[in-house]
Design a protein around this motif. Structure first.
Motif, mmCIF file in Angstrom:
data_model
loop_
_atom_site.group_PDB
_atom_site.id
_atom_site.type_symbol
_atom_site.label_atom_id
_atom_site.label_comp_id
_atom_site.label_asym_id
_atom_site.label_seq_id
_atom_site.Cartn_x
_atom_site.Cartn_y
_atom_site.Cartn_z
ATOM 1 N N ARG A 1 28.040 44.007 9.287
ATOM 2 C CA ARG A 1 28.459 45.283 9.571
ATOM 3 C C ARG A 1 27.197 46.034 10.233
ATOM 4 O O ARG A 1 26.264 45.750 9.929
ATOM 5 N N LYS B 1 33.250 53.158 19.385
ATOM 6 C CA LYS B 1 34.731 53.365 18.998
ATOM 7 C C LYS B 1 35.688 52.184 20.006
ATOM 8 O O LYS B 1 36.453 51.570 19.713
ATOM 9 N N THR C 1 36.756 47.094 14.007
ATOM 10 C CA THR C 1 37.355 48.241 13.053
ATOM 11 C C THR C 1 35.999 49.052 12.543
ATOM 12 O O THR C 1 34.951 48.724 12.484
ATOM 13 N N ALA C 2 36.448 50.439 12.987
ATOM 14 C CA ALA C 2 35.416 51.541 12.729
ATOM 15 C C ALA C 2 35.827 52.424 12.051
ATOM 16 O O ALA C 2 37.171 53.081 11.778
ATOM 17 N N GLN C 3 34.826 53.048 10.936
ATOM 18 C CA GLN C 3 35.193 54.218 10.222
ATOM 19 C C GLN C 3 33.818 55.193 10.465
ATOM 20 O O GLN C 3 32.837 54.893 10.609
ATOM 21 N N SER C 4 34.346 56.297 10.035
ATOM 22 C CA SER C 4 33.285 57.517 10.246
ATOM 23 C C SER C 4 33.347 58.366 9.346
ATOM 24 O O SER C 4 34.202 58.586 8.503
ATOM 25 N N SER C 5 32.109 58.947 8.872
ATOM 26 C CA SER C 5 32.233 60.061 7.951
ATOM 27 C C SER C 5 31.129 61.144 8.398
ATOM 28 O O SER C 5 30.285 60.803 8.996
ATOM 29 N N MET D 1 28.836 56.091 11.540
ATOM 30 C CA MET D 1 29.859 55.463 12.010
ATOM 31 C C MET D 1 29.427 53.868 11.166
ATOM 32 O O MET D 1 28.394 53.417 11.423
ATOM 33 N N THR D 2 30.543 53.062 10.840
ATOM 34 C CA THR D 2 30.235 52.000 10.434
ATOM 35 C C THR D 2 31.203 51.042 11.282
ATOM 36 O O THR D 2 32.559 51.151 11.212
ATOM 37 N N ASP E 1 33.046 47.014 11.371
ATOM 38 C CA ASP E 1 32.930 45.695 10.610
ATOM 39 C C ASP E 1 32.964 44.696 11.925
ATOM 40 O O ASP E 1 34.079 44.808 12.739
#
Length: 872
Positions: free
Chosen positions: A133, A150, A155-159, A167-168, A170
């Motif tokens: 990651r 992005k 696969t991207a996640q954000s907070s 942003m994270t 995978d």
């Protein structure tokens, strides 16, 4: 963790989104001054987004920190153009499996795809170092960085917290990420070739006044083709060449230069390349010889030329090449040594041989076939057939692609591109060196380790039409370029020569086509008779060969016009043997230059039928679904990799193949090695009766009579043991194995890691005759269901599996499933140098693997066409 050695395999030349090139490599301590210079050219905004505040300069301590990394927990890659750094990306491991990532791109080079290609390469290095990651803290206003993260396809996640977006990513390779990478590669490489084939201006370096000189020849051909942009002769001493003002150097030219043709002695080329880089030239055509084809010294000069050119953002065609041409009316480029250039057409043509290129262009022109563009790559030091495939895929002026290949620089990439492009545009290939598999001196390409039959099989898998010679290539091309594809193998024959019609019918049978009874119109048949016969035959066939060979001169124009009228819009290919002439004849043309619907003519029926057969097979390939590698149950890739790494040292090693295959759902029937009659009896009792006793060594197993089948009791085992040890030698190693179900067809399957092609799956029958004749088939891994079906049916002895010649039908689907699993194993584990399953018995209810052997070898860096984008 200790620092690793400098990872040279992370270095790569890459093509950027605008078609220029850059070099990607790990950062070194010696890059300190380069980093300072890079930082000094950044805008305040770029610095603010990277460091979350103003930072006019980096301290010496920071420079040391950024340039000294361990290549394991702390990694930084830089992109360079020329001697300058234009981008940098880094990760710092923050916990097991996770690292923080950040990057910076010089403002002048933003928007060229530098960040995305750096991220691709850093993700590959991270996975190599066990990082799964990436996390990145980004200011909300930094939309460019968020877009890069992005759009890479992971696969991207954000907070959001404390004014920062976290942003994270995978880093597990996904289908989307692979598609994004392939799409970016396609656009970039296509654009790099477009810059070569559609320049706004051309300089000819070495264009002298001597008649017949190489430089002057190229210059006159450029002027003779009426190139639409300015042409600049470059010569150190003269002021004009061919009536055009000359310049002493490229840098002295007043206007911009997009393309430079180099026709100077080999030892002066590198200095001219540097001049071109300073001028901002975007592409080079090196027609000069004296490079790799001359031996080691020339090869070193060639490598240095390409290194410098790529470092400064230039693509190179050549050296030792004929040049390039583009018949587009808006360009009209003839930057070649060939005075004869075919007219405008729908065929793109790539040739490696410079000497052969002139003859090829003359033959195309004689046929009246026309080309869209032409590239002669010579020693193929940089620009290759793969690059041209990327360009021609989207070129609206190209319908058919012709390749004359003397070597394959990246065969696996060629197969990947061809498999995609062949569904849109047919690719017709002549590959020389089929008997020797040699590579011409000077070519930057590997020697192929697979037999030529394997190369043909891999072409077939990719939908490539491989022909034996250049005559066949042009025969097939003129049919593909101007006629529709046939729906099947039924061939109608219409003509005024009974003898030639019979020759055509015989030729159809030989190549697997289905001729209908010929319609003989008689020697004096004219346009009306030909038109009526063609109209009557077309509804019941898939293609028609029309033969017009009048014994005395007839009215060819009327007959040709009638053939065109009747065939127009029928949706079926019509070929002609028209007065023994070859090519796109004026009597059979639609339009002043050939257009769709023009009827190709051949000198003999056999040539027409042979071309039609190639096209029928291609049409049949197009009907098959493209397919994708399917998910397989019962696969434990992690366990398999652990087994391989545990068994592997620095040298080639062997391991228990049955344990490895079990990770992919493949069972190998157990066997026991025995050294005495009683051990053989005990083994048979443990394995279960009946059993087989056989020689264990691969060499001994080749000898006749080294297997005893169907032993159902202790006495039979003892007698067989005594018999075999007398036949071999007293200390012979024997094995006991449970008897497999009968009847069954013995087969052999395997995988190998080829240096050029990567993972390859092979299959053949185990009968002794099939082995002696090397009746094997090959496919690139991983396999789709369609690939596996074709692999099973490709050997000449395959009918024995399909219920023919008195053999019962066997479980072909189970065999296909086994091959798919082998393909998955081969694709997952590049360390598997060779894995052989021998024999694999295919019975009515399933397959039984009786023997397996695996050889492992260390593997570092990406496979051919594996990993992130790179040139070469």
């Amino acid at each position: 963790m200790e620092a690793a050695q400098y990872p040279a395999h992370w270095e790569a030349d890459v093509v950027l989104s605008d078609g220029g090139t850059a070099h990607v490599r790990p950062i070194r301590p010696a890059d300190a001054d380069r980093l300072r210079s890079f930082y000094s050219r950044l805008s305040a905004e770029s610095i603010y987004f990277r460091f979350f505040g103003p930072r006019p300069r980096l301290s010496d301590r920071e420079i040391t920190w950024f340039t000294n990394v361990d290549y394991v927990d702390r990694v930084a890659l830089i992109a360079t153009i020329g001697t300058e750094m234009v981008g940098v990306i880094r990760y710092d491991r923050i916990e097991p499996g996770e690292a923080e990532v950040a990057f910076l791109v010089e403002d002048a080079h933003q928007g060229r795809g530098v960040a995305s290609v750096l991220l691709e390469h850093l993700a590959a290095t991270a996975r190599e170092r066990g990082i799964a990651r990436f996390v990145a803290d980004v200011l909300p206003a930094n939309q460019k960085m968020m877009a890069v993260l992005k759009q890479v396809g992971y696969t991207a996640q954000s907070s959001f917290a404390d004014g920062v977006v976290r942003m994270t990513l995978d880093l597990t390779p996904t289908e989307t990420a692979q598609e994004v990478t392939a799409s970016r590669e396609h656009r970039a490489e296509s654009r790099s070739i477009e810059r070569l084939l559609s320049p706004g201006s051309v300089a000819v370096v070495g264009a002298g006044r001597e008649p017949g000189g190489v430089g002057q020849t190229v210059l006159r051909n450029l002027l003779g083709a009426d190139f639409t942009g300015p042409v600049y002769p470059v010569h150190r001493e003269v002021r004009a060449v061919a009536g055009v003002r000359a310049y002493p150097s490229v840098t002295d030219i007043d206007g911009e230069v997009d393309l430079a043709v180099l026709a100077v002695p080999a030892d002066g080329v590198i200095d001219v390349v540097k001049e071109c880089a300073e001028k901002g030239v975007r592409g080079l055509i090196v027609v000069s010889s004296g490079f790799g084809e001359t031996g080691p010294e020339g090869r070193a000069r060639q490598d240095e030329m390409v290194r410098i050119a790529r470092a400064y953002g230039l693509r190179v065609v050549g050296p030792n090449c004929l040049g390039v041409a583009n018949t587009d009316p808006s360009v009209r480029l003839n930057a070649t040594l060939a005075a004869t250039l075919p007219e405008r057409g729908r065929v793109g043509f790539f040739s490696q041989s410079g000497a052969l290129g002139t003859a090829l262009l003359q033959r195309v022109a004689q046929r009246g076939m026309g080309i869209s563009s032409f590239v002669s790559a010579g020693n193929r030091a940089d620009v290759s057939g793969n690059d041209l495939l990327q360009y021609w895929e989207e070129d609206p002026r190209t319908d058919v692609i012709l390749l004359y290949l003397e070597s394959l620089g990246n065969p696996r990439k060629f197969a990947r591109l061809a498999r995609r492009i062949s569904r849109r545009k047919p690719i017709v290939v002549v590959k020389s060196g089929g008997t020797t598999q040699g590579v011409p001196t000077g070519h930057a390409a590997p020697v192929l380790g697979l037999p030529d039959t394997a190369l043909s099989a891999l072409f077939e898998q990719a939908g490539v039409i491989r022909v034996d010679d250049l005559i066949q290539q042009f025969d097939v091309a003129q049919l593909l370029a101007y006629q529709p594809l046939p729906a099947g193998p039924r061939v109608g024959l219409v003509g005024n020569s009974d003898a030639m019609a019979l020759l055509a019918a015989d030729a159809c049978v030989r190549v697997g086509l289905e001729p209908r009874p010929p319609v003989n119109l008689g020697a004096r048949a004219g346009a009306a008779e030909f038109g009526a016969a063609l109209a009557s035959v077309l509804p019941d066939v898939d293609a028609v060969v029309a033969i017009y060979m009048p014994p005395i001169p007839g009215n060819a124009e009327e007959v040709g016009a009638e053939l065109l009228r009747v065939s127009r819009g029928c949706g079926k290919p019509v070929l002609a043997i028209f007065e023994g002439k070859i090519g796109m004849l004026g009597e059979l043309r639609v339009g002043a230059t050939p257009e769709r619907g023009s009827i190709p003519s051949y000198t003999a029926p056999e040539e027409a039928v042979r071309a039609l057969a190639h096209v029928v097979r291609h049409a049949r390939w197009l009907e098959q679904p493209a397919g994708v590698p399917e998910e397989i149950e019962g696969v434990d890739t992690g366990a398999a990799r652990s087994l391989v790494l545990a068994a592997l040292g620095d040298a080639p090693a062997e391991m228990d193949a049955s344990r490895l295959l079990a990770c992919y759902g493949v069972e190998v029937w157990p066997s026991e090695t025995v050294t005495s009659p009683q051990e053989a009896v005990d083994a048979a009792t443990g394995l279960g009766w009946p059993v087989v006793l056989k020689a264990a060594g691969s060499e001994a197993a080749k000898r006749a009579g080294t297997v005893r089948l169907g032993l159902s009791g202790p006495d039979g085992v003892r007698d067989a043991y005594a018999d075999l040890t007398r036949q071999l030698e007293p200390e012979a190693v024997l094995t006991v194995q449970r008897m497999a179900p009968q009847p069954a067809v013995p087969t052999v399957a395997g995988v190998m890691e080829d240096p050029a092609f990567g993972a390859v799956v092979s299959f053949g029958l185990g009968e002794i005759t099939a082995r002696l004749l090397r009746d094997e088939a090959y496919r690139l891994a991983p396999l789709t269901r369609e690939d596996a079906a074709a692999l099973v049916r490709s050997p000449r002895a395959a009918p024995l599996l399909l219920g023919e010649y008195g053999y019962p039908p066997v479980a072909v689907e189970a065999l296909e499933d086994l091959l798919i699993r082998l393909g998955r194993l081969a694709d997952d584990l590049p360390e598997v140098a060779r894995l052989t399953l021998d024999p694999v018995l295919v019975g009515e209810s399933g397959v039984t693997v009786l023997g397996a052997r695996v050889v492992l070898r260390s593997h570092e860096g990406p496979r051919p066409d594996g990993g992130p984008r790179r040139l070469g």
